[in-house]
Scaffold this motif. Structure first.
Motif, PDB file in Angstrom:
ATOM      1  N   PHE A  86       0.820  -1.203   0.000  1.00 24.60           N
ATOM      2  CA  PHE A  86       0.000   0.000   0.000  1.00 24.60           C
ATOM      3  C   PHE A  86       0.858   1.260   0.000  1.00 24.60           C
ATOM      4  CE2 PHE A  86      -3.679  -2.570   0.713  1.00 24.60           C
ATOM      5  CZ  PHE A  86      -4.757  -1.787   0.337  1.00 24.60           C
ATOM      6  N   VAL A  87       1.957   1.248   0.735  1.00 29.14           N
ATOM      7  CA  VAL A  87       2.862   2.404   0.736  1.00 29.14           C
ATOM      8  C   VAL A  87       3.443   2.615  -0.655  1.00 29.14           C
ATOM      9  CG1 VAL A  87       5.079   3.235   1.595  1.00 29.14           C
ATOM     10  CG2 VAL A  87       3.406   2.326   3.195  1.00 29.14           C
ATOM     11  N   ALA A  88       3.853   1.541  -1.303  1.00 20.83           N
ATOM     12  CA  ALA A  88       4.410   1.657  -2.658  1.00 20.83           C
ATOM     13  C   ALA A  88       3.370   2.207  -3.639  1.00 20.83           C
ATOM     14  CB  ALA A  88       4.919   0.300  -3.131  1.00 20.83           C
ATOM     15  N   LEU A  89       2.136   1.725  -3.538  1.00 21.86           N
ATOM     16  CA  LEU A  89       1.071   2.210  -4.409  1.00 21.86           C
ATOM     17  C   LEU A  89       0.805   3.695  -4.168  1.00 21.86           C
ATOM     18  CD1 LEU A  89      -1.225   1.578  -6.447  1.00 21.86           C
ATOM     19  CD2 LEU A  89      -2.677   1.180  -4.440  1.00 21.86           C
ATOM     20  N   THR A  90       0.793   4.104  -2.910  1.00 22.89           N
ATOM     21  CA  THR A  90       0.529   5.507  -2.587  1.00 22.89           C
ATOM     22  C   THR A  90       1.639   6.412  -3.110  1.00 22.89           C
ATOM     23  OG1 THR A  90      -0.672   4.820  -0.611  1.00 22.89           O
ATOM     24  CG2 THR A  90       0.049   7.100  -0.700  1.00 22.89           C
ATOM     25  N   LEU A  91       2.887   5.977  -2.969  1.00 22.07           N
ATOM     26  CA  LEU A  91       3.998   6.779  -3.494  1.00 22.07           C
ATOM     27  C   LEU A  91       3.946   6.871  -5.021  1.00 22.07           C
ATOM     28  CD1 LEU A  91       6.915   5.597  -1.200  1.00 22.07           C
ATOM     29  CD2 LEU A  91       5.724   7.799  -1.164  1.00 22.07           C
ATOM     30  N   LEU A  92       3.564   5.788  -5.665  1.00 21.37           N
ATOM     31  CA  LEU A  92       3.424   5.801  -7.116  1.00 21.37           C
ATOM     32  C   LEU A  92       2.319   6.773  -7.543  1.00 21.37           C
ATOM     33  CD1 LEU A  92       4.286   4.491  -9.825  1.00 21.37           C
ATOM     34  CD2 LEU A  92       2.450   2.843  -9.446  1.00 21.37           C
ATOM     35  N   GLN A  93       1.214   6.733  -6.834  1.00 22.35           N
ATOM     36  CA  GLN A  93       0.119   7.649  -7.153  1.00 22.35           C
ATOM     37  C   GLN A  93       0.528   9.102  -6.931  1.00 22.35           C
ATOM     38  OE1 GLN A  93      -3.100   6.179  -4.739  1.00 22.35           O
ATOM     39  NE2 GLN A  93      -3.991   5.076  -6.457  1.00 22.35           N
ATOM     40  N   ALA A  94       1.294   9.364  -5.880  1.00 15.80           N
ATOM     41  CA  ALA A  94       1.748  10.733  -5.633  1.00 15.80           C
ATOM     42  C   ALA A  94       2.649  11.216  -6.767  1.00 15.80           C
ATOM     43  CB  ALA A  94       2.473  10.805  -4.291  1.00 15.80           C
ATOM     44  N   MET A  95       3.497  10.337  -7.255  1.00 12.69           N
ATOM     45  CA  MET A  95       4.362  10.705  -8.380  1.00 12.69           C
ATOM     46  C   MET A  95       3.532  10.989  -9.634  1.00 12.69           C
ATOM     47  SD  MET A  95       7.447  11.156  -9.486  1.00 12.69           S
ATOM     48  CE  MET A  95       8.566  10.296  -8.426  1.00 12.69           C
ATOM     49  N   VAL A 121       0.420  12.026  -9.708  1.00 10.19           N
ATOM     50  CA  VAL A 121      -0.270  13.301  -9.494  1.00 10.19           C
ATOM     51  C   VAL A 121       0.670  14.464  -9.798  1.00 10.19           C
ATOM     52  CG1 VAL A 121      -1.186  14.812  -7.690  1.00 10.19           C
ATOM     53  CG2 VAL A 121      -1.992  12.486  -7.864  1.00 10.19           C
ATOM     54  N   LEU A 122       1.895  14.354  -9.340  1.00  8.09           N
ATOM     55  CA  LEU A 122       2.862  15.425  -9.606  1.00  8.09           C
ATOM     56  C   LEU A 122       3.094  15.601 -11.107  1.00  8.09           C
ATOM     57  CD1 LEU A 122       4.989  17.440  -8.487  1.00  8.09           C
ATOM     58  CD2 LEU A 122       6.622  15.554  -8.629  1.00  8.09           C
ATOM     59  N   LEU A 123       3.279  14.501 -11.802  1.00  8.65           N
ATOM     60  CA  LEU A 123       3.519  14.592 -13.243  1.00  8.65           C
ATOM     61  C   LEU A 123       2.296  15.110 -13.996  1.00  8.65           C
ATOM     62  CD1 LEU A 123       5.562  11.315 -13.798  1.00  8.65           C
ATOM     63  CD2 LEU A 123       6.414  13.661 -13.743  1.00  8.65           C
ATOM     64  N   PHE A 124       1.095  14.659 -13.606  1.00  4.00           N
ATOM     65  CA  PHE A 124      -0.123  15.161 -14.250  1.00  4.00           C
ATOM     66  C   PHE A 124      -0.307  16.656 -13.991  1.00  4.00           C
ATOM     67  CE2 PHE A 124      -2.689  10.947 -14.517  1.00  4.00           C
ATOM     68  CZ  PHE A 124      -2.048  10.643 -15.704  1.00  4.00           C
ATOM     69  N   THR A 125       0.025  17.085 -12.773  1.00  5.10           N
ATOM     70  CA  THR A 125      -0.117  18.498 -12.444  1.00  5.10           C
ATOM     71  C   THR A 125       0.861  19.340 -13.254  1.00  5.10           C
ATOM     72  OG1 THR A 125      -0.801  17.913 -10.204  1.00  5.10           O
ATOM     73  CG2 THR A 125      -0.093  20.165 -10.559  1.00  5.10           C
ATOM     74  N   LEU A 126       2.092  18.883 -13.359  1.00  6.40           N
ATOM     75  CA  LEU A 126       3.080  19.621 -14.151  1.00  6.40           C
ATOM     76  C   LEU A 126       2.714  19.654 -15.634  1.00  6.40           C
ATOM     77  CD1 LEU A 126       6.412  18.407 -12.498  1.00  6.40           C
ATOM     78  CD2 LEU A 126       5.298  20.633 -12.258  1.00  6.40           C
ATOM     79  N   ALA A 127       2.064  18.602 -16.109  1.00  4.20           N
ATOM     80  CA  ALA A 127       1.666  18.548 -17.515  1.00  4.20           C
ATOM     81  C   ALA A 127       0.371  19.306 -17.782  1.00  4.20           C
ATOM     82  CB  ALA A 127       1.513  17.095 -17.956  1.00  4.20           C
ATOM     83  N   GLY A 128      -0.351  19.679 -16.716  1.00  5.78           N
ATOM     84  CA  GLY A 128      -1.608  20.397 -16.897  1.00  5.78           C
ATOM     85  C   GLY A 128      -2.740  19.499 -17.342  1.00  5.78           C
ATOM     86  N   SER A 129      -2.684  18.235 -17.027  1.00  4.26           N
ATOM     87  CA  SER A 129      -3.711  17.281 -17.449  1.00  4.26           C
ATOM     88  C   SER A 129      -4.937  17.365 -16.547  1.00  4.26           C
ATOM     89  CB  SER A 129      -3.140  15.858 -17.392  1.00  4.26           C
ATOM     90  OG  SER A 129      -4.141  14.917 -17.686  1.00  4.26           O
ATOM     91  N   TRP A 130      -6.098  17.072 -17.106  1.00  2.00           N
ATOM     92  CA  TRP A 130      -7.318  17.083 -16.313  1.00  2.00           C
ATOM     93  C   TRP A 130      -7.400  15.862 -15.406  1.00  2.00           C
ATOM     94  CZ3 TRP A 130     -10.942  13.180 -16.737  1.00  2.00           C
ATOM     95  CH2 TRP A 130     -10.803  12.336 -17.845  1.00  2.00           C
ATOM     96  N   TRP A 131      -6.541  14.878 -15.630  1.00  2.00           N
ATOM     97  CA  TRP A 131      -6.505  13.679 -14.788  1.00  2.00           C
ATOM     98  C   TRP A 131      -5.914  13.954 -13.403  1.00  2.00           C
ATOM     99  CZ3 TRP A 131      -8.739   9.114 -15.403  1.00  2.00           C
ATOM    100  CH2 TRP A 131      -9.164   8.756 -16.674  1.00  2.00           C
ATOM    101  N   PRO A 150      -8.767  13.819 -10.380  1.00  2.00           N
ATOM    102  CA  PRO A 150      -9.184  12.473  -9.949  1.00  2.00           C
ATOM    103  C   PRO A 150      -8.056  11.679  -9.281  1.00  2.00           C
ATOM    104  CG  PRO A 150      -9.924  12.881 -12.193  1.00  2.00           C
ATOM    105  CD  PRO A 150      -9.046  14.017 -11.805  1.00  2.00           C
ATOM    106  N   MET A 151      -6.845  11.902  -9.750  1.00  2.00           N
ATOM    107  CA  MET A 151      -5.713  11.199  -9.132  1.00  2.00           C
ATOM    108  C   MET A 151      -5.432  11.716  -7.725  1.00  2.00           C
ATOM    109  SD  MET A 151      -4.580   8.651 -10.721  1.00  2.00           S
ATOM    110  CE  MET A 151      -3.093   8.414  -9.799  1.00  2.00           C
ATOM    111  N   VAL A 152      -5.673  13.005  -7.496  1.00  2.00           N
ATOM    112  CA  VAL A 152      -5.523  13.547  -6.135  1.00  2.00           C
ATOM    113  C   VAL A 152      -6.519  12.875  -5.198  1.00  2.00           C
ATOM    114  CG1 VAL A 152      -5.877  15.602  -4.709  1.00  2.00           C
ATOM    115  CG2 VAL A 152      -4.500  15.748  -6.775  1.00  2.00           C
ATOM    116  N   LEU A 153      -7.748  12.719  -5.662  1.00  2.00           N
ATOM    117  CA  LEU A 153      -8.756  12.053  -4.834  1.00  2.00           C
ATOM    118  C   LEU A 153      -8.368  10.597  -4.556  1.00  2.00           C
ATOM    119  CD1 LEU A 153     -12.069  13.413  -6.405  1.00  2.00           C
ATOM    120  CD2 LEU A 153     -10.892  14.196  -4.336  1.00  2.00           C
TER     121      LEU A 153
END
Length: 91
Positions: free
Chosen positions: A15-24, A26-36, A39-42
């Motif tokens: 679960f920790v590995a999955l959460t860290l992957l999701q955080a990464m 989210v960071l990449l989607f945010t930097l790219a300006g994606s609408w995803w 939902p990934m933050v949630l």
């Protein structure tokens, strides 16, 4: 480590590995300006709650196992008998 504690620990690590992957992601989607990103933050917030639950489960499972089975007392190398070296006695 007892089997129930080991199983809880493996689950928590996954679960920790999955959460860290999701955080990464989210960071990449945010930097790219994606609408995803939103939902990934949630999903990451939900995953963080689940990860916290899993880590607490490891702690609780370990405490319950110790309470039910007790702690095996085996003398360690530091618990060996101390040799008393006799001093020569003077009359």
């Amino acid at each position: 480590m007892p089997d129930p504690v080991r199983a809880a620990a493996v689950r928590a690590v996954l679960f920790v590995a999955l959460t860290l992957l999701q955080a990464m992601i989210v960071l990449l989607f945010t930097l790219a300006g994606s609408w995803w990103a939103f939902p990934m933050v949630l999903a990451t917030v939900a995953s963080t709650v689940a990860t916290t639950w899993c880590v607490l489960d490891v702690w609780v499972t370990r405490q319950v196992w110790r309470q039910r089975h007790g702690v095996v007392s085996v003398p360690s190398s530091t618990a060996r008998e101390v040799r008393r070296v006799g001093r020569p006695r003077y009359p």
